[in-house]
Design an enzyme around this catalytic site. Structure first.
Site, PDB file in Angstrom:
ATOM      1  CG  ASP A  10      -2.141   0.985   1.043  1.00 55.54           C
ATOM      2  OD1 ASP A  10      -2.100   1.762   0.185  1.00 55.54           O
ATOM      3  OD2 ASP A  10      -2.884   1.156   2.094  1.00 55.54           O
ATOM      4  CD  GLU A 102      -5.737  -0.983  -1.027  1.00 59.24           C
ATOM      5  OE1 GLU A 102      -5.078  -1.701  -0.053  1.00 59.24           O
ATOM      6  OE2 GLU A 102      -6.781  -0.502  -0.797  1.00 59.24           O
TER       7      GLU A 102
END
Length: 347
Positions: A10, A102
């Site tokens: 992420d 992500e």
């Protein structure tokens, strides 16, 4: 058979991090990327003052009067996102996107050391090539990898090993389970289920009655440790999107036609760079007041990534859909195919 460990990667404060690449003077100051009248992303000094993504600008300024606000550079953000996923695909045997910043990655590691080495290598590569920080979580299932990346932030790496996983499957608050909404959390609270371990006191029938069969099944699997560990990769892109807002921070407002042309040009440029052509284009017009977007669609007889082929017809459709209060435009190319597979019309 050895269990494959998953990575959840992420990008930290993605929109803000993209801006900070060219504004290093703001790294240690509270700053936020702005989209229309909302916070798109805030850096960690701003987060420490309570500023969060999705918050309205006036509320953020009340919490943090010294907040530095920068208009979100949509073209640059989308370009960095594309480059980030190129690195993901180059580093893993399977990639499941979660959003534009992500993804879950299967890098084929079956032991923690190999997974950690791969995660650290990925962090170094993204920092070197893209100039943004990423956090990496490692776990046996998607949920555990997701929880690990949360623990890794900002700009770190965390492993949920067997001992921590066993503890989490008992002590984790229901509200912290990825994908559980506030309504379900409240319904479970009313029957005194606040943590995963509390599920042991509830019968299967009662759990289904409270939160529905699908959610009950998911919660039961999480408690038992048999939750999802299979990635669902997007092997080839079927669509690409670009969006923008009429108003921005410290920049002139766009006219609706200008914004739509900019979004179409940007997404067509990304498709061309990826050597893709599109058979269809969808424009979503979002207006003040929260009503459902107005959708405009057009298809081509032959797939193309040439913006000038799409813009005239979309401008005509836009003229018929004009009304006050337009806030944002999203352009999505659909039915994408590799350019070499496009058949040109004979006549």
């Amino acid at each position: 058979m050895a269990t494959t460990l998953l990575l959840h990667v992420d990008a930290d404060s993605f929109f803000a991090s993209v801006i900070l690449r060219r504004r290093p003077d703001l790294v240690d100051r509270p700053m936020a990327a702005i989209a229309h009248v909302f916070i798109a992303s805030a850096n960690y000094p701003a987060r420490l003052r309570g500023v969060r993504g999705g918050m309205q600008v006036h509320e953020a300024q009340r919490l943090c009067p010294e907040l530095v606000m920068v208009d979100t550079p949509r073209a640059e953000v989308e370009e960095v996102s594309d480059a980030l996923f190129d690195i993901f695909r180059d580093s893993a045997r399977s990639v499941e996107p979660g959003s534009m910043e992500e993804a879950f990655l299967d890098i084929g590691a079956t032991d923690i050391r190999a997974a950690v080495d791969a995660g650290q290598s990925l962090r170094r590569r993204v920092a070197h090539e893209l100039g943004i920080p990423i956090s990496v979580g490692i776990g046996r299932t998607k949920l555990m990898a997701k929880l690990a990346s949360r623990a890794a932030k900002p700009d770190g790496l965390h492993v949920v090993d067997a001992d921590e996983e066993a503890e989490l499957r008992t002590a984790l608050p229901i509200a912290d389970v990825w994908g559980i909404g506030a309504q379900t959390v409240e319904r479970l609270r009313l029957i005194e289920v606040a943590h995963l371990g509390d599920l042991d006191r509830i019968s299967s029938d009662e759990l289904r009655h409270v939160c529905g069969a699908t959610m009950a099944h998911r919660l039961s699997r999480i408690r038992a440790g048999t939750d999802d560990a299979t990635l669902n990769p997007v092997e080839t892109r079927s669509s690409l999107s670009s969006e923008g807002t009429i108003s921005g921070y410290n920049r002139p407002d766009f006219a609706p036609a200008q914004l739509m042309e900019a979004c179409i040009t940007r997404v067509c440029g990304r498709a061309s760079k990826a050597d893709l052509a599109a058979g269809g284009l969808t424009i979503a017009l979002r207006f003040d007041g929260g009503a459902a977007p107005v959708i405009l669609k057009h298809r081509m007889p032959s797939a193309t990534s040439d913006a000038q082929a799409w813009i005239p017809e979309m401008l005509r459709l836009l003229a018929g859909a004009q009304k006050p209060g337009l806030v944002a435009v999203k352009a999505t190319l659909t039915a994408l195919v590799p350019s070499e597979r496009v058949q040109q019309p004979l006549f």
